[in-house]
Motif scaffolding. Structure first.
Motif, PDB file in Angstrom:
ATOM      1  N   PRO A 112       0.798  -1.234   0.000  1.00  0.00           N
ATOM      2  CA  PRO A 112       0.000   0.000   0.000  1.00  0.00           C
ATOM      3  C   PRO A 112       0.828   1.281   0.000  1.00  0.00           C
ATOM      4  O   PRO A 112       0.437   2.270  -0.618  1.00  0.00           O
ATOM      5  CB  PRO A 112      -0.827  -0.130   1.284  1.00  0.00           C
ATOM      6  CG  PRO A 112      -0.907  -1.597   1.547  1.00  0.00           C
ATOM      7  CD  PRO A 112       0.404  -2.147   1.093  1.00  0.00           C
ATOM      8  N   THR A 116       0.257   4.451  -2.553  1.00  0.00           N
ATOM      9  CA  THR A 116      -0.097   5.813  -2.130  1.00  0.00           C
ATOM     10  C   THR A 116       0.995   6.817  -2.482  1.00  0.00           C
ATOM     11  O   THR A 116       0.699   7.980  -2.792  1.00  0.00           O
ATOM     12  CB  THR A 116      -0.381   5.854  -0.623  1.00  0.00           C
ATOM     13  OG1 THR A 116       0.732   5.314   0.104  1.00  0.00           O
ATOM     14  CG2 THR A 116      -1.623   5.036  -0.289  1.00  0.00           C
ATOM     15  N   ALA A 119       0.451   7.593  -6.006  1.00  0.00           N
ATOM     16  CA  ALA A 119      -0.721   8.463  -6.122  1.00  0.00           C
ATOM     17  C   ALA A 119      -0.346   9.921  -5.871  1.00  0.00           C
ATOM     18  O   ALA A 119      -0.823  10.826  -6.569  1.00  0.00           O
ATOM     19  CB  ALA A 119      -1.800   8.022  -5.142  1.00  0.00           C
ATOM     20  N   ALA A 193      -4.580   6.115  -4.499  1.00  0.00           N
ATOM     21  CA  ALA A 193      -4.470   6.684  -3.151  1.00  0.00           C
ATOM     22  C   ALA A 193      -5.287   5.908  -2.132  1.00  0.00           C
ATOM     23  O   ALA A 193      -4.979   5.922  -0.942  1.00  0.00           O
ATOM     24  CB  ALA A 193      -4.916   8.147  -3.171  1.00  0.00           C
ATOM     25  N   PRO A 195      -5.680   2.577  -1.078  1.00  0.00           N
ATOM     26  CA  PRO A 195      -5.349   2.213  -2.472  1.00  0.00           C
ATOM     27  C   PRO A 195      -6.267   1.092  -2.974  1.00  0.00           C
ATOM     28  O   PRO A 195      -6.628   0.189  -2.238  1.00  0.00           O
ATOM     29  CB  PRO A 195      -3.911   1.724  -2.365  1.00  0.00           C
ATOM     30  CG  PRO A 195      -3.816   1.121  -0.998  1.00  0.00           C
ATOM     31  CD  PRO A 195      -4.793   1.891  -0.119  1.00  0.00           C
TER      32      PRO A 195
END
Length: 216
Positions: A112, A116, A119, A193, A195
């Motif tokens: 994750p 992110t 993102a 984001a 995610p």
């Protein structure tokens, strides 16, 4: 007084080559960025006048671009820009989807935090929006590939961009299309984001389908 030495043949050859390259890059750039869309009829004389060159280097550029599939030459009439074939656009965009979904897969494997972080980079790319839609798209998509951390994948993806540029230019020809493109980029960044890599993969495919629909 001694006579001036004649210019070496090698220098003359280099000068001829440089003017031919200049004409080639001038025409090619305008074909790729959509300045001259498919169906446009180009004149050797007009292009030569724009560049302040003779017709010869422009003719050489036209011949070279015909061999690359960008132009179709008509004796005594000029050259016509070859439109983007639906099959070509479909194949190029299918390849792009494969690369971008592979990038999301690579990020997902790292966890994750990697998703992110990517993102955040993509959101920054959206915020610093280039006024030229094609360049904005190029920056956004390459940011995704680079975030995946695979330089081989990124390098191969970059080789697609000459072919993608014409497609992207045609697909973002209006302000409305450019805004739609931007919104789709933001949606992809938002998915990463969360995610939600599955949603990101689906959005990548939908984005390519959207571009294809605008061209056809």
């Amino acid at each position: 007084m001694t006579e001036a030495e004649p210019q070496p043949n090698g220098t003359q050859s280099a000068n001829a080559q440089s003017t031919a390259e200049r004409a080639y890059h001038h025409v090619r750039t305008r074909l790729l960025d959509g300045t001259w869309p498919g169906g446009t009829l180009l004149s050797e004389g007009v292009v030569a006048l724009e560049l302040g060159l003779s017709r010869t280097p422009v003719r050489e550029a036209f011949l070279r671009l015909q061999s690359e599939g960008f132009l179709r030459l008509y004796p005594k009439r000029g050259a016509q820009v070859v439109p983007i074939a639906p099959g070509e656009a479909r194949n190029v965009l299918a390849a792009r989807v494969l690369f971008e979904r592979a990038a999301v897969d690579a990020l997902a494997e790292r966890g994750p935090a990697a998703l992110t972080a990517a993102a955040a980079e993509l959101r920054a790319a959206c915020e610093h929006r280039d006024p030229h839609p094609v360049e904005a798209g190029r920056h956004f998509h390459l940011t995704l590939l680079r975030a995946a951390g695979n330089p081989v994948l990124t390098s191969l993806y970059e080789t697609l961009w000459d072919r993608q540029i014409r497609i992207s230019a045609a697909a973002t020809a209006t302000r409305a299309h450019a805004d739609e493109d931007h919104a789709e980029h933001q949606a992809l960044a938002d998915a990463l984001a969360v995610p939600d890599p599955e949603l990101a993969r689906a959005l990548i495919s939908a984005h390519a389908d959207s571009l294809l629909a605008r061209i056809n």
